[in-house]
Design a protein around this motif. Structure first.
Motif, PDB file in Angstrom:
ATOM      1  N   LEU A 122       0.814  -1.211   0.000  1.00 38.95           N
ATOM      2  CA  LEU A 122       0.000   0.000   0.000  1.00 38.95           C
ATOM      3  C   LEU A 122       0.851   1.267   0.000  1.00 38.95           C
ATOM      4  N   ALA A 123       2.143   1.120   0.246  1.00 33.43           N
ATOM      5  CA  ALA A 123       3.074   2.250   0.267  1.00 33.43           C
ATOM      6  C   ALA A 123       3.612   2.502  -1.138  1.00 33.43           C
ATOM      7  N   PRO A 124       4.210   3.657  -1.361  1.00 32.64           N
ATOM      8  CA  PRO A 124       4.864   3.881  -2.654  1.00 32.64           C
ATOM      9  C   PRO A 124       5.939   2.814  -2.902  1.00 32.64           C
ATOM     10  N   PRO A 125       6.182   2.457  -4.147  1.00 31.32           N
ATOM     11  CA  PRO A 125       7.120   1.366  -4.466  1.00 31.32           C
ATOM     12  C   PRO A 125       8.506   1.532  -3.859  1.00 31.32           C
ATOM     13  N   GLU A 126       9.016   2.756  -3.777  1.00 27.71           N
ATOM     14  CA  GLU A 126      10.359   2.937  -3.232  1.00 27.71           C
ATOM     15  C   GLU A 126      10.418   2.644  -1.732  1.00 27.71           C
ATOM     16  N   ILE A 127       9.286   2.664  -1.050  1.00 31.52           N
ATOM     17  CA  ILE A 127       9.246   2.334   0.376  1.00 31.52           C
ATOM     18  C   ILE A 127       9.357   0.819   0.539  1.00 31.52           C
ATOM     19  N   LEU A 128       8.567   0.083  -0.219  1.00 36.93           N
ATOM     20  CA  LEU A 128       8.667  -1.382  -0.217  1.00 36.93           C
ATOM     21  C   LEU A 128      10.089  -1.799  -0.585  1.00 36.93           C
ATOM     22  N   ASP A 129      10.657  -1.142  -1.577  1.00 37.20           N
ATOM     23  CA  ASP A 129      12.017  -1.437  -2.026  1.00 37.20           C
ATOM     24  C   ASP A 129      13.019  -1.235  -0.889  1.00 37.20           C
ATOM     25  N   TYR A 130      12.901  -0.142  -0.163  1.00 39.56           N
ATOM     26  CA  TYR A 130      13.806   0.131   0.959  1.00 39.56           C
ATOM     27  C   TYR A 130      13.695  -0.942   2.039  1.00 39.56           C
ATOM     28  N   VAL A 131      12.475  -1.340   2.395  1.00 41.68           N
ATOM     29  CA  VAL A 131      12.315  -2.340   3.454  1.00 41.68           C
ATOM     30  C   VAL A 131      12.957  -3.653   3.020  1.00 41.68           C
ATOM     31  N   ALA A 132      12.835  -3.999   1.751  1.00 45.72           N
ATOM     32  CA  ALA A 132      13.509  -5.211   1.257  1.00 45.72           C
ATOM     33  C   ALA A 132      15.022  -5.076   1.405  1.00 45.72           C
ATOM     34  N   ALA A 133      15.581  -3.934   1.032  1.00 45.49           N
ATOM     35  CA  ALA A 133      17.023  -3.716   1.179  1.00 45.49           C
ATOM     36  C   ALA A 133      17.428  -3.804   2.642  1.00 45.49           C
ATOM     37  N   HIS A 134      16.635  -3.212   3.511  1.00 48.46           N
ATOM     38  CA  HIS A 134      16.896  -3.204   4.952  1.00 48.46           C
ATOM     39  C   HIS A 134      16.971  -4.630   5.499  1.00 48.46           C
ATOM     40  N   GLU A 135      15.991  -5.447   5.167  1.00 52.02           N
ATOM     41  CA  GLU A 135      15.961  -6.814   5.708  1.00 52.02           C
ATOM     42  C   GLU A 135      17.024  -7.702   5.073  1.00 52.02           C
ATOM     43  N   VAL A 136      17.238  -7.575   3.785  1.00 52.40           N
ATOM     44  CA  VAL A 136      18.263  -8.393   3.125  1.00 52.40           C
ATOM     45  C   VAL A 136      19.647  -8.054   3.680  1.00 52.40           C
ATOM     46  N   ALA A 137      19.897  -6.798   3.990  1.00 55.52           N
ATOM     47  CA  ALA A 137      21.194  -6.405   4.554  1.00 55.52           C
ATOM     48  C   ALA A 137      21.448  -7.102   5.892  1.00 55.52           C
ATOM     49  N   HIS A 138      20.378  -7.455   6.606  1.00 52.41           N
ATOM     50  CA  HIS A 138      20.553  -8.187   7.864  1.00 52.41           C
ATOM     51  C   HIS A 138      21.106  -9.590   7.641  1.00 52.41           C
ATOM     52  N   LEU A 139      21.024 -10.111   6.446  1.00 50.55           N
ATOM     53  CA  LEU A 139      21.619 -11.413   6.160  1.00 50.55           C
ATOM     54  C   LEU A 139      23.146 -11.336   6.244  1.00 50.55           C
TER      55      LEU A 139
END
Length: 135
Positions: free
Chosen positions: A78-95
């Motif tokens: 429901l958020a703008p695409p760049e927000i979803l994109d950031y959260v994906a980057a945030h979580e993947v970086a935790h790997l």
């Protein structure tokens, strides 16, 4: 003058089932978008995840387990695409870094330069997305 087209979602079925069907569809789209973004960031960061799930989280946008499981809130769609994109980057970086230390943030910002803007957006608008109810 030409009027802009209204965005309409047609939901088949009986009226009492519309909310559930719409939510199911939003969850499906969220899974597709988050899977694509997570795969893209995992490849760029040289990591891999074991599983990805989309849940009805009401207080977090995502999480990453030590075993490589990524989990996201379906409301990100429901958020703008760049927000979803950031959260994906945030979580993947935790790997790579299971913390929020300087190395972690350098990795996020190297691959997601709009992270600061996205964090501000989530602080300003995130609560309204968390209030969206799944029926």
């Amino acid at each position: 003058t030409v009027e802009p087209l209204a965005k309409v979602i047609h939901v088949p079925g009986e009226l009492p089932h519309v909310a559930r069907r719409l939510t199911d569809w939003l969850k499906l789209v969220a899974r597709e978008d988050l899977t694509e973004a997570s795969r893209r960031y995992a490849a760029a960061m040289g990591v891999d995840f074991r599983r990805l799930s989309v849940r009805d989280q009401k207080s977090r946008w995502g999480s990453c387990s030590a075993s490589g499981q990524l989990s996201y809130s379906w409301r990100l769609v429901l958020a703008p695409p760049e927000i979803l994109d950031y959260v994906a980057a945030h979580e993947v970086a935790h790997l790579r870094h299971m913390n929020h230390g300087p190395q972690y943030w350098r990795l996020v910002l190297r691959h997601c330069p709009h992270a600061a803007m996205a964090r501000k957006w989530l602080k300003a608008h995130g609560q309204s997305l968390h209030r969206v109810e799944a029926k």
